[in-house]
Design a protein around this motif. Structure first.
Motif, mmCIF file in Angstrom:
data_model
loop_
_atom_site.group_PDB
_atom_site.id
_atom_site.type_symbol
_atom_site.label_atom_id
_atom_site.label_comp_id
_atom_site.label_asym_id
_atom_site.label_seq_id
_atom_site.Cartn_x
_atom_site.Cartn_y
_atom_site.Cartn_z
ATOM 1 N N ASN B 379 0.817 -1.217 0.000
ATOM 2 C CA ASN B 379 0.000 0.000 0.000
ATOM 3 C C ASN B 379 0.853 1.270 0.000
ATOM 4 O OD1 ASN B 379 0.794 0.566 2.637
ATOM 5 N ND2 ASN B 379 -1.037 -0.351 3.536
ATOM 6 N N GLY B 380 2.155 1.096 -0.218
ATOM 7 C CA GLY B 380 3.019 2.249 -0.416
ATOM 8 C C GLY B 380 3.486 2.935 0.860
ATOM 9 N N THR B 381 3.184 2.350 2.016
ATOM 10 C CA THR B 381 3.623 2.972 3.262
ATOM 11 C C THR B 381 5.146 2.956 3.358
ATOM 12 O OG1 THR B 381 1.634 2.124 4.295
ATOM 13 C CG2 THR B 381 3.341 2.964 5.774
ATOM 14 N N ILE B 382 5.765 1.863 2.969
ATOM 15 C CA ILE B 382 7.233 1.799 2.953
ATOM 16 C C ILE B 382 7.688 1.160 1.649
ATOM 17 C CG2 ILE B 382 7.632 1.740 5.455
ATOM 18 C CD1 ILE B 382 7.728 -1.304 5.256
ATOM 19 N N GLY B 409 9.574 6.907 12.234
ATOM 20 C CA GLY B 409 9.203 7.912 11.247
ATOM 21 C C GLY B 409 9.728 7.568 9.875
ATOM 22 N N ILE B 410 9.638 6.311 9.508
ATOM 23 C CA ILE B 410 10.177 5.934 8.199
ATOM 24 C C ILE B 410 9.077 5.677 7.199
ATOM 25 C CG2 ILE B 410 12.467 5.073 8.792
ATOM 26 C CD1 ILE B 410 11.289 2.390 9.362
ATOM 27 N N ARG B 411 7.904 6.207 7.492
ATOM 28 C CA ARG B 411 6.812 6.090 6.530
ATOM 29 C C ARG B 411 7.272 6.653 5.196
ATOM 30 N NH1 ARG B 411 1.285 5.697 6.566
ATOM 31 N NH2 ARG B 411 1.267 5.218 8.781
ATOM 32 N N GLN B 412 6.950 5.965 4.162
ATOM 33 C CA GLN B 412 7.390 6.376 2.828
ATOM 34 C C GLN B 412 6.706 7.664 2.386
ATOM 35 O OE1 GLN B 412 8.257 3.445 -0.439
ATOM 36 N NE2 GLN B 412 6.119 3.888 -0.818
ATOM 37 N N ILE B 413 7.475 8.490 1.693
ATOM 38 C CA ILE B 413 6.882 9.719 1.185
ATOM 39 C C ILE B 413 6.198 9.410 -0.136
ATOM 40 C CG2 ILE B 413 7.326 12.080 0.444
ATOM 41 C CD1 ILE B 413 9.942 11.844 2.151
ATOM 42 N N SER B 414 4.886 9.423 -0.120
ATOM 43 C CA SER B 414 4.143 9.151 -1.344
ATOM 44 C C SER B 414 3.358 10.387 -1.772
ATOM 45 C CB SER B 414 3.198 7.963 -1.137
ATOM 46 O OG SER B 414 3.957 6.814 -0.861
ATOM 47 N N ASN B 461 8.896 7.242 -2.197
ATOM 48 C CA ASN B 461 8.342 6.122 -2.946
ATOM 49 C C ASN B 461 9.068 6.010 -4.292
ATOM 50 O OD1 ASN B 461 6.766 4.693 -4.854
ATOM 51 N ND2 ASN B 461 4.935 5.023 -3.600
ATOM 52 N N PRO B 462 9.821 4.919 -4.498
ATOM 53 C CA PRO B 462 10.686 4.835 -5.676
ATOM 54 C C PRO B 462 9.907 4.946 -6.994
ATOM 55 C CG PRO B 462 11.049 2.968 -4.198
ATOM 56 C CD PRO B 462 9.898 3.734 -3.648
ATOM 57 N N ARG B 463 8.710 4.389 -7.020
ATOM 58 C CA ARG B 463 7.933 4.416 -8.255
ATOM 59 C C ARG B 463 7.589 5.865 -8.622
ATOM 60 N NH1 ARG B 463 2.844 4.707 -9.336
ATOM 61 N NH2 ARG B 463 2.314 4.599 -7.134
ATOM 62 N N LEU B 464 7.156 6.632 -7.623
ATOM 63 C CA LEU B 464 6.810 8.034 -7.863
ATOM 64 C C LEU B 464 8.040 8.851 -8.244
ATOM 65 C CD1 LEU B 464 4.198 8.881 -5.086
ATOM 66 C CD2 LEU B 464 3.835 8.729 -7.561
ATOM 67 N N VAL B 465 9.148 8.575 -7.556
ATOM 68 C CA VAL B 465 10.386 9.312 -7.840
ATOM 69 C C VAL B 465 10.764 9.135 -9.307
ATOM 70 C CG1 VAL B 465 12.860 9.451 -7.353
ATOM 71 C CG2 VAL B 465 11.239 9.173 -5.470
ATOM 72 N N ASN B 466 10.732 7.885 -9.760
ATOM 73 C CA ASN B 466 11.065 7.598 -11.147
ATOM 74 C C ASN B 466 10.158 8.341 -12.112
ATOM 75 O OD1 ASN B 466 13.250 5.658 -11.869
ATOM 76 N ND2 ASN B 466 12.307 4.524 -10.184
ATOM 77 N N GLU B 467 8.881 8.230 -11.818
ATOM 78 C CA GLU B 467 7.874 8.850 -12.676
ATOM 79 C C GLU B 467 8.103 10.358 -12.811
ATOM 80 O OE1 GLU B 467 3.998 6.523 -11.768
ATOM 81 O OE2 GLU B 467 3.533 8.694 -11.771
ATOM 82 N N ILE B 468 8.220 10.986 -11.638
ATOM 83 C CA ILE B 468 8.329 12.451 -11.620
ATOM 84 C C ILE B 468 9.635 12.916 -12.251
ATOM 85 C CG2 ILE B 468 8.475 14.459 -10.068
ATOM 86 C CD1 ILE B 468 6.501 12.907 -8.224
ATOM 87 N N LEU B 469 10.721 12.172 -11.943
ATOM 88 C CA LEU B 469 12.015 12.538 -12.527
ATOM 89 C C LEU B 469 11.967 12.497 -14.053
ATOM 90 C CD1 LEU B 469 14.738 10.882 -10.264
ATOM 91 C CD2 LEU B 469 14.671 13.283 -10.973
#
Lengths: 96, 475
Positions: B379-382, B409-414, B461-469
Motif C-alpha cells: 500500500n506504499g507505506t514503505i 518515522g520511516i513512513r514512505q513519502i508518497s 516512494n521509488p515508483r513516484l520518484v522515477n515517474e516524476i524525474l
C-alpha cells in the motif's frame, strides 16, 4: 563339517579366548564330536520345513514407551574394575 | 579411461522415543555419563529385553514413508563382536528377516529426477559412546546411549555421484523429520552415515572392489569424503594396482580418507537369532493405521505448492525441505495472497535470520507479522528496501511492522507534491548532469534517483520518484 585346529583358533580369537596346546587338541576333538552328533539331523529331509527358532508360536510382547529410573551413576559403576569421572575406564585401545 | 562411481549408503537414525528400545532407561541427550542405564542395557546376566512399542511404530512409520514392504513377521538377531562400547558382547539387530524391504525414494540433482532403491530398513540398538581424548592411558565409556533405538536404512548401490549421495541424505533426513521419528541432528549423532563406494570403467558390467567409509556426519563431509575416495580409487586403478576392500575413516581437517587398519578379524559377526526375543508380528490393521496418520510428505507437498500457489519448482523444493518452513509459508499465504512474494522473503530474509530451520516455531516474526509487513509495502507505506530494515528490527525486537514504521518515522513519502519539490531541488543543484541527461545520457536517471533518495533518507516512494524525474527531466 570337519572341525580343524584352525577353526578352533579362529573362534577362540573371535571370543578372545586363550588356551594351551593340550586344550586346543581337546577342544578340536570335542567340538568335532558335537558337530558330528548334530550332523545326524541331516539324515532328515527338511526342505519343506520352516526353521524353528522358538518352540512356542507366540510373538513378542511390547512395552509402552515410559521412562523409569533404575540405577544411579554410582550404582552403575559399582562393579567396574576402573572408573574415572563417572565413566567406565578401559585401557586405551586406539593408536593416536 | 573414464570411470564411474557406485555408491550405497547405510544411514543410522535415532528414533525419538522417550525410553530405550529394550529397557525403560531415558534416551535424553546430554545427561551425566552412565546415569541413564540399567541391568538390561549394561548387559547384566539374567535380564531380558522387552521391545518398546513406540520404537517399533516409528520404524514402521519410516518404512512406510519410504515405500517399503513391511514384513508381517520379522526377527531380532545378535551381531557378535567385542568392543568396549558394547556391554553384552553383541548388538541386537536384525539380519535375515528385517522389519521391511524393497523401498525407494526419489531425489533430484541438477533438475534430473532419480529413484534410489532402499534394500531394507531394520531396527537395532545403539552402542555406547567412547571418549579417547580425556586421558592418555584410558578410554572412557559412557553407556547412556547403549540401547537407544535406531533404524538402519540401507540403500541399493544406485547412487552414482557425491552430489546424488548428498541429495539422497537430505531427502532421507527431511522425510524422517516430517514424520517425526528422528530429529535429524547430525551434530549430536541422531543421523549417521556410512558410505560404500567403488569405481569401474564407465560402461563396464562388473563391480569394482568397494571400500566403506565410516561415520561421515555432515552433508559437506559426505560430499568431500566421497569425492576424495573416488579420486583415490581411480588413481589406484590407473597405476595398475588393486583397490583393497577395507574400512576407511574421513579426516575432515585434511580432507582425506585413511585406512582404519583394524586388527579385528575380517567381519565375522556370527549372526544368529536372538533367543531372548520372540518374533515381531505386525498385523495389517496397524500398518494401515500408521499409513493413515502419515503427514503429507516432502515430494507430494512440493508438487502441491507448485500447483496450488504457482511458485517455481526451485522455490517449492526449498520451502518443503523442512516441514516447519513449509507450514510457515502456508500460514503466511493465509494472511497475504501473493505466494511468490512470500516465497522470496522466506528464502532470503527469513532463512538467513533463522539459523536452523527448527527455530522457525519460536521465530519472532510470525506469519501474521510478516504478512502485515508485506502489506505495508503493497500500500506504499514503505518501500521494499526499507521493509528489509524493518524486518531486521522485527527479528530483534519482535515488534509489529506498523509500530516500527511509526516509531522511526520511516513512513514512505508518497505525497506527490513533496516529491516534486525535492526533485526540483535536485535538478537545480545538478545542472551539468541535467544537461548530459537531456543530451541523451539516460543512464544518469539512476544518479538522480539516488540524489532524491539521499535527500529523503530513502523514504521516497521509488515508483513516484522515477515517474516524476522522467517527466521533469524530459521537459
Amino acid at each position: 563339517m570337519k572341525i580343524t585346529r584352525e577353526t578352533v583358533l579362529h573362534v577362540a580369537e573371535l571370543g578372545r579366548l586363550e588356551f594351551n596346546q593340550e586344550e586346543l587338541e581337546k577342544f578340536t576333538e570335542q567340538l568335532g564330536r558335537i558337530l558330528q552328533y548334530v550332523e545326524k539331523l541331516n539324515e532328515l529331509d527338511t526342505r519343506d520345513v520352516e526353521p524353528t527358532f522358538h518352540v512356542l508360536d507366540v510373538s513378542t510382547p511390547l512395552r509402552e514407551d515410559v521412562v523409569e529410573s533404575w540405577l544411579t551413576q554410582d550404582e552403575a559403576l559399582e562393579n567396574a574394575p576402573h572408573r574415572e569421572e563417572g565413566f567406565f575406564a578401559v585401557p586405551k585401545f586406539i593408536e593416536d | 579411461m573414464e570411470y564411474e562411481a557406485i555408491i550405497g549408503l547405510e544411514v543410522h537414525a535415532q528414533l525419538l522415543t522417550e525410553s530405550k528400545i529394550f529397557c525403560s532407561c531415558s534416551t535424553k541427550f546430554g545427561a551425566r555419563p552412565n546415569s541413564q542405564v540399567c541391568p538390561v542395557c549394561l548387559g547384566m546376566p539374567g535380564v531380558l529385553p522387552v521391545l518398546n512399542k513406540k520404537a517399533l511404530e516409528y520404524a514402521i512409520r519410516a518404512a512406510v514413508a519410504m515405500n517399503c514392504e513391511i514384513s508381517p513377521r520379522s526377527r531380532f538377531a545378535r551381531k557378535n563382536y567385542f568392543y568396549p562400547d558394547l556391554p553384552k558382547g553383541y548388538q541386537i539387530s536384525q539380519y535375515e528377516e528385517p522389519l521391511s524391504k524393497n523401498g525407494w525414494l526419489e531425489i533430484e540433482t541438477n533438475g534430473t529426477r532419480k529413484r534410489i532403491r532402499i534394500r531394507r530398513i531394520h531396527l537395532e540398538e545403539d552402542a555406547g559412546k567412547l571418549i579417547h581424548e580425556y586421558s592418555r592411558d584410558w578410554s572412557y565409556v559412557d553407556l547412556n546411549r547403549a540401547g537407544v533405538p535406531l533404524i538402519e536404512i540401507v540403500s541399493e548401490p544406485d547412487i552414482s555421484s557425491p552430489e546424488e549421495a548428498v541429495s539422497y541424505l537430505k531427502k532421507l533426513r527431511s522425510i524422517l523429520m516430517y514424520i517425526g521419528v528422528c530429529d535429524g541432528n547430525m551434530e549430536e549423532g541422531s543421523l549417521r552415515c556410512d558410505a560404500n563406494v567403488s569405481v569401474r570403467p564407465r560402461g563396464s558390467r562388473e563391480l569394482g572392489t568397494k571400500t566403506e567409509i565410516k561415520n561421515v556426519n555432515s552433508f559437506k563431509f559426505v560430499q568431500k569424503a566421497l569425492e576424495y575416495e573416488i579420486r583415490r580409487q581411480i588413481a589406484v586403478l590407473e597405476s595398475g594396482e588393486k583397490v583393497v576392500q577395507e574400512t576407511r575413516l574421513f579426516d575432515s581437517n585434511r580432507g582425506v580418507t585413511f585406512s582404519m587398519r583394524s586388527k579385528e578379524e575380517a567381519h565375522d559377526y556370527r549372526y544368529f537369532p536372538d533367543p531372548d526375543l520372540l518374533p515381531v508380528v505386525i498385523d495389517e490393521e496397524w500398518i494401515k493405521e500408521i499409513k493413515n496418520t502419515l503427514p503429507e510428505l516432502p515430494d507430494a507437498r512440493k508438487e502441491r505448492f507448485i500447483n496450488q500457489y504457482g511458485i517455481p519448482s526451485y522455490d517449492a523444493d526449498i520451502l518443503t525441505s523442512s516441514r516447519e518452513v513449509a507450514d510457515y509459508f502456508e500460514e503466511c499465504v493465509k494472511h497475504y495472497s501473493k505466494p511468490k512474494t512470500i516465497s522470496n522473503w522466506i528464502m532470503t530474509e527469513v532463512l538467513r535470520e533463522l539459523k536452523g530451520e527448527e527455530n522457525i516455531k519460536n521465530f519472532p516474526v510470525t506469519p501474521e507479522k510478516l504478512a502485515e509487513l508485506l502489506k505495508l509495502v503493497d500500500n506504499g507505506t514503505i518501500s521494499g528496501k526499507i521493509a528489509k530494515e524493518v524486518f531486521s528490527e522485527m527479528v530483534v525486537t519482535g515488534k509489529r511492522a506498523t509500530h516500527i514504521v511509526e516509531e522511526k518515522g520511516i513512513r514512505q513519502i508518497s505525497d506527490e507534491a513533496e516529491i516534486e519539490r525535492i526533485v526540483s531541488q535536485v535538478i537545480e543543484n545538478n545542472p551539468n548532469e541535467v544537461a548530459r541527461y537531456r543530451a541523451g545520457q539516460e543512464k544518469l536517471l539512476g544518479f538522480f534517483v539516488g540524489e532524491v533518495m539521499k535527500a529523503t533518507k530513502g523514504k521516497a516512494n521509488p515508483r513516484l520518484v522515477n515517474e516524476i524525474l522522467r517527466k521533469r527531466l524530459s521537459q
